[in-house]
Design a protein around this motif. Sequence first.
Motif, PDB file in Angstrom:
ATOM      1  N   ILE A 139       3.852  -0.465  -7.531  1.00 36.88           N
ATOM      2  CA  ILE A 139       3.516   0.960  -7.461  1.00 36.88           C
ATOM      3  C   ILE A 139       2.250   1.242  -8.265  1.00 36.88           C
ATOM      4  O   ILE A 139       1.342   1.942  -7.794  1.00 36.88           O
ATOM      5  N   ILE A 140       2.184   0.692  -9.451  1.00 35.65           N
ATOM      6  CA  ILE A 140       0.992   0.881 -10.292  1.00 35.65           C
ATOM      7  C   ILE A 140      -0.238   0.325  -9.575  1.00 35.65           C
ATOM      8  O   ILE A 140      -1.293   0.959  -9.539  1.00 35.65           O
ATOM      9  N   TRP A 141      -0.110  -0.866  -8.975  1.00 37.93           N
ATOM     10  CA  TRP A 141      -1.227  -1.465  -8.254  1.00 37.93           C
ATOM     11  C   TRP A 141      -1.624  -0.617  -7.049  1.00 37.93           C
ATOM     12  O   TRP A 141      -2.809  -0.389  -6.823  1.00 37.93           O
ATOM     13  N   MET A 142      -0.643  -0.144  -6.262  1.00 40.56           N
ATOM     14  CA  MET A 142      -0.962   0.655  -5.074  1.00 40.56           C
ATOM     15  C   MET A 142      -1.727   1.920  -5.446  1.00 40.56           C
ATOM     16  O   MET A 142      -2.706   2.272  -4.777  1.00 40.56           O
ATOM     17  N   ILE A 143      -1.299   2.595  -6.491  1.00 37.18           N
ATOM     18  CA  ILE A 143      -1.971   3.827  -6.906  1.00 37.18           C
ATOM     19  C   ILE A 143      -3.407   3.525  -7.330  1.00 37.18           C
ATOM     20  O   ILE A 143      -4.342   4.235  -6.963  1.00 37.18           O
ATOM     21  N   GLY A 144      -3.602   2.454  -8.095  1.00 37.01           N
ATOM     22  CA  GLY A 144      -4.952   2.083  -8.515  1.00 37.01           C
ATOM     23  C   GLY A 144      -5.809   1.605  -7.357  1.00 37.01           C
ATOM     24  O   GLY A 144      -6.978   1.966  -7.235  1.00 37.01           O
ATOM     25  N   ASP A 145      -5.246   0.807  -6.476  1.00 37.39           N
ATOM     26  CA  ASP A 145      -5.990   0.261  -5.347  1.00 37.39           C
ATOM     27  C   ASP A 145      -6.355   1.335  -4.329  1.00 37.39           C
ATOM     28  O   ASP A 145      -7.383   1.230  -3.661  1.00 37.39           O
ATOM     29  N   THR A 153      -9.907   2.738  -4.262  1.00 35.69           N
ATOM     30  CA  THR A 153     -10.990   1.973  -3.637  1.00 35.69           C
ATOM     31  C   THR A 153     -10.771   1.744  -2.152  1.00 35.69           C
ATOM     32  O   THR A 153     -11.728   1.640  -1.404  1.00 35.69           O
ATOM     33  N   SER A 154      -9.510   1.688  -1.720  1.00 37.23           N
ATOM     34  CA  SER A 154      -9.237   1.396  -0.307  1.00 37.23           C
ATOM     35  C   SER A 154      -9.218   2.647   0.565  1.00 37.23           C
ATOM     36  O   SER A 154      -9.347   2.550   1.783  1.00 37.23           O
ATOM     37  N   GLY A 155      -9.005   3.803  -0.046  1.00 37.25           N
ATOM     38  CA  GLY A 155      -8.963   5.043   0.723  1.00 37.25           C
ATOM     39  C   GLY A 155      -7.650   5.295   1.429  1.00 37.25           C
ATOM     40  O   GLY A 155      -7.548   6.167   2.286  1.00 37.25           O
ATOM     41  N   VAL A 156      -6.616   4.549   1.081  1.00 35.44           N
ATOM     42  CA  VAL A 156      -5.287   4.736   1.667  1.00 35.44           C
ATOM     43  C   VAL A 156      -4.470   5.624   0.733  1.00 35.44           C
ATOM     44  O   VAL A 156      -4.461   5.415  -0.475  1.00 35.44           O
ATOM     45  N   ASN A 157      -3.797   6.620   1.294  1.00 39.57           N
ATOM     46  CA  ASN A 157      -2.928   7.484   0.508  1.00 39.57           C
ATOM     47  C   ASN A 157      -1.708   6.668   0.060  1.00 39.57           C
ATOM     48  O   ASN A 157      -0.913   6.233   0.895  1.00 39.57           O
ATOM     49  N   PRO A 158      -1.517   6.452  -1.244  1.00 37.42           N
ATOM     50  CA  PRO A 158      -0.440   5.578  -1.689  1.00 37.42           C
ATOM     51  C   PRO A 158       0.945   6.227  -1.722  1.00 37.42           C
ATOM     52  O   PRO A 158       1.952   5.528  -1.744  1.00 37.42           O
ATOM     53  N   PRO A 179       5.272  -1.880  -0.593  1.00 31.55           N
ATOM     54  CA  PRO A 179       4.024  -2.634  -0.727  1.00 31.55           C
ATOM     55  C   PRO A 179       3.635  -3.373   0.555  1.00 31.55           C
ATOM     56  O   PRO A 179       2.440  -3.482   0.872  1.00 31.55           O
ATOM     57  N   LEU A 180       4.603  -3.876   1.298  1.00 31.00           N
ATOM     58  CA  LEU A 180       4.271  -4.575   2.544  1.00 31.00           C
ATOM     59  C   LEU A 180       3.599  -3.636   3.542  1.00 31.00           C
ATOM     60  O   LEU A 180       2.571  -3.973   4.134  1.00 31.00           O
ATOM     61  N   PHE A 181       4.160  -2.456   3.727  1.00 33.08           N
ATOM     62  CA  PHE A 181       3.552  -1.501   4.653  1.00 33.08           C
ATOM     63  C   PHE A 181       2.228  -0.957   4.109  1.00 33.08           C
ATOM     64  O   PHE A 181       1.318  -0.649   4.874  1.00 33.08           O
ATOM     65  N   TYR A 182       2.110  -0.853   2.782  1.00 40.44           N
ATOM     66  CA  TYR A 182       0.822  -0.450   2.192  1.00 40.44           C
ATOM     67  C   TYR A 182      -0.249  -1.475   2.544  1.00 40.44           C
ATOM     68  O   TYR A 182      -1.371  -1.117   2.910  1.00 40.44           O
ATOM     69  N   LEU A 183       0.084  -2.754   2.438  1.00 39.89           N
ATOM     70  CA  LEU A 183      -0.878  -3.805   2.777  1.00 39.89           C
ATOM     71  C   LEU A 183      -1.275  -3.739   4.251  1.00 39.89           C
ATOM     72  O   LEU A 183      -2.430  -3.975   4.601  1.00 39.89           O
ATOM     73  N   VAL A 184      -0.323  -3.393   5.121  1.00 39.65           N
ATOM     74  CA  VAL A 184      -0.642  -3.219   6.547  1.00 39.65           C
ATOM     75  C   VAL A 184      -1.615  -2.060   6.716  1.00 39.65           C
ATOM     76  O   VAL A 184      -2.638  -2.182   7.407  1.00 39.65           O
ATOM     77  N   VAL A 225      -5.387  -2.295   8.206  1.00 40.51           N
ATOM     78  CA  VAL A 225      -5.810  -1.525   9.373  1.00 40.51           C
ATOM     79  C   VAL A 225      -7.005  -0.650   9.037  1.00 40.51           C
ATOM     80  O   VAL A 225      -7.978  -0.577   9.800  1.00 40.51           O
ATOM     81  N   LYS A 226      -6.971   0.006   7.876  1.00 43.48           N
ATOM     82  CA  LYS A 226      -8.093   0.870   7.470  1.00 43.48           C
ATOM     83  C   LYS A 226      -9.355   0.033   7.248  1.00 43.48           C
ATOM     84  O   LYS A 226     -10.448   0.453   7.631  1.00 43.48           O
ATOM     85  N   SER A 227      -9.207  -1.126   6.659  1.00 44.93           N
ATOM     86  CA  SER A 227     -10.340  -2.004   6.415  1.00 44.93           C
ATOM     87  C   SER A 227     -10.952  -2.470   7.742  1.00 44.93           C
ATOM     88  O   SER A 227     -12.166  -2.495   7.899  1.00 44.93           O
TER      89      SER A 227
END
Length: 102
Positions: A56-62, A65-70, A85-90, A94-96
């Motif tokens: 969760i801490i990583w997703m909020i920080g990332d 830079t990635s532009g994905v709503n965490p 986290p798995l769906f966040y990585l997807v 996709v956004k990238s």
Amino acid sequence: MSHRLVALLAVIAAFGALSAMALMEAGYIGIFMQHFQNYAGMQVLTDLVIVCVLAIIWMIGDAKTSGVNPWPFVVLTLVAGSFGPLFYLVAREVKSRAAQTA
């Protein structure tokens, strides 16, 4: 579709199937109760909680830079563990990909 996205979707499908079987066998509460039967189970549950908090801490920080709503993924992590986290990585992949083709 990238190899990374295919791998993530395969992991989600396999983990989803395993999770569905566990839910059918033990139920949502039963999955957690298994971890309170001995110290080994408590260690596994504690490890999962630690990893999910770190994710969760990583997703909020990332997300900055990635532009994905965490936040949808943070909620999913709190409710369904590793699926967040798995769906966040997807979503991040996709956004990238969309940004690269634009």
